[in-house]
Scaffold this active site. Structure first.
Site, short mmCIF file in Angstrom:
data_model
loop_
_atom_site.label_atom_id
_atom_site.label_comp_id
_atom_site.label_asym_id
_atom_site.label_seq_id
_atom_site.Cartn_x
_atom_site.Cartn_y
_atom_site.Cartn_z
NE ARG A 67 -3.61 -2.08 2.84
CZ ARG A 67 -3.41 -3.20 3.52
NH1 ARG A 67 -2.22 -3.41 4.09
NH2 ARG A 67 -4.35 -4.12 3.62
CE LYS A 92 -6.85 -0.33 4.21
NZ LYS A 92 -8.09 -0.57 3.46
CG HIS A 119 -4.78 0.56 -3.87
ND1 HIS A 119 -4.09 0.50 -2.67
CD2 HIS A 119 -5.81 -0.31 -3.76
CE1 HIS A 119 -4.71 -0.36 -1.86
NE2 HIS A 119 -5.75 -0.86 -2.50
NE ARG A 179 -3.03 -3.59 -1.19
CZ ARG A 179 -2.56 -4.39 -0.23
NH1 ARG A 179 -1.26 -4.59 -0.13
NH2 ARG A 179 -3.38 -4.97 0.61
CG HIS A 237 -6.52 -8.59 1.76
ND1 HIS A 237 -6.79 -9.03 0.47
CD2 HIS A 237 -6.26 -7.26 1.66
CE1 HIS A 237 -6.68 -8.00 -0.36
NE2 HIS A 237 -6.37 -6.93 0.34
CE1 TYR A 294 -6.56 -7.36 -6.63
CE2 TYR A 294 -6.85 -8.24 -4.42
CZ TYR A 294 -6.56 -7.20 -5.26
OH TYR A 294 -6.25 -5.97 -4.73
#
Length: 329
Positions: free
Chosen positions: A171, A202, A271, A274, A297, A306
């Site tokens: 990120r 995150k 992004h 990414r 994630h 994806y």
């Protein structure tokens, strides 16, 4: 036009009003316990303030709110402020979380927003570069004829930037937080010996991602020149002309300029690289769990989007190659 003006006016009025005590307490709770980013806290505060204002307009007491009143408030939010499905879903999620916490504090008897859902929104697929385009961008070098106008240090830095975004799936915030080496206050750092980047993702979750040979080569070139730009006390891996850490805005601008110079067919942002990283890894390996780990994630459902990009890739191959799919000449 009048509706838009009324919405903007109500939002400006919301910003000037303080939250009621229970709502302010909940906002403080999630700030401390969930460690949300400042931008997320602003979004939560806005949703809570809208609930408070809607309840005030109808004379509804928040601590005795019933399910039929909750449905009425949600309908009013959708009608008067004209939020889209995704924004509606976000507001309802915040409101459900509020009443879940209020119930835990024994301030309410039930959660009036349980079972209340926003209209479903079409989920846009992430935009990713084709493999050839991503490789072309990563391999791009400034034209030797323009050598007089090219700063070799900036060229090395930006190539390193692209390699880390595409080669590691970082990120932009994770890239910004990288230091050249580990330190007591480091959010993230590079370990050349281990060929790893440790980043803070995150939810303040730390993870390590492997650095491929191409990215390692770009890193070594940049680190050999970094000292010519970086201040002596600056730990950041990526620095600007003044020797200080590059911010997200500067990285986006540098990447956009480099993509244009490389002849990319679309606007390229961090992004997107990414997304390209995730999509291309999945196309090659088919290992969704590995992609989840590499991206950091928390839930596999986030990564599953994806698989749709991967299916589109396979569909194109089918259309081009299968005898039953080929159009008659």
């Amino acid at each position: 036009m009048k509706q838009t003006q009324r919405s903007e006016g109500s939002e400006q009025g919301d910003e000037a009003q303080p939250l009621a005590a229970p709502l302010a307490a909940y906002l403080e709770h999630i700030r401390v316990q969930r460690r949300l980013a400042p931008r997320s806290l602003v979004i939560y505060a806005d949703a809570l303030l809208r609930l408070q204002n809607l309840a005030g307009q109808t004379g509804t007491a928040l601590l005795t709110l019933r399910p039929h009143q909750a449905r009425s408030l949600a309908a009013q939010l959708h009608r008067d402020i004209e939020l889209g499905p995704r924004s509606m879903a976000l507001h309802l999620s915040v409101w459900r979380g509020l009443y879940r916490w209020l119930g835990g504090e024994r301030l309410v008897e039930l959660n009036p927003f349980d079972g209340l859902r926003a209209p479903k929104a079409a989920k846009p697929l992430p935009k990713a570069l084709a493999v050839d385009d991503a490789v072309q961008l990563a391999n791009f070098k400034a034209n030797p004829a323009d050598a007089a106008a090219v700063d070799a240090r900036i060229e090395a830095r930006d190539r390193c930037m692209v390699e880390l975004l595409y080669g590691c799936g970082l990120r932009v915030s994770e890239l910004v937080g990288l230091d050249a080496q580990a330190g007591p206050a480091s959010l993230g750092w590079i370990d050349l010996a281990a060929a790893e980047a440790t980043v803070l993702g995150k939810g303040s979750k730390r993870r390590s991602v492997p650095i491929g040979s191409a990215a390692l080569a770009a890193l070594r070139v940049w680190l050999s020149l970094r000292g010519q730009l970086a201040r002596s006390d600056e730990p950041a891996l990526l620095v600007g002309q003044r020797g200080a850490r590059l911010g997200a805005v500067q990285i986006r601008a540098s990447l956009k300029a480099r993509a244009l110079a490389a002849g990319m067919p679309a606007h390229v942002h961090p992004h997107m690289l990414r997304h390209s990283f995730a999509s291309h890894i999945l196309q090659s390996s088919g290992d969704l769990r590995a992609v989840q780990e590499l991206l950091g994630h928390a839930h596999i459902t986030t990564t599953q989007i994806y698989t749709q990009l991967d299916f589109q890739h396979l569909a194109k191959i089918y259309d081009a190659a299968h005898p039953r799919a080929k159009k008659k000449q």
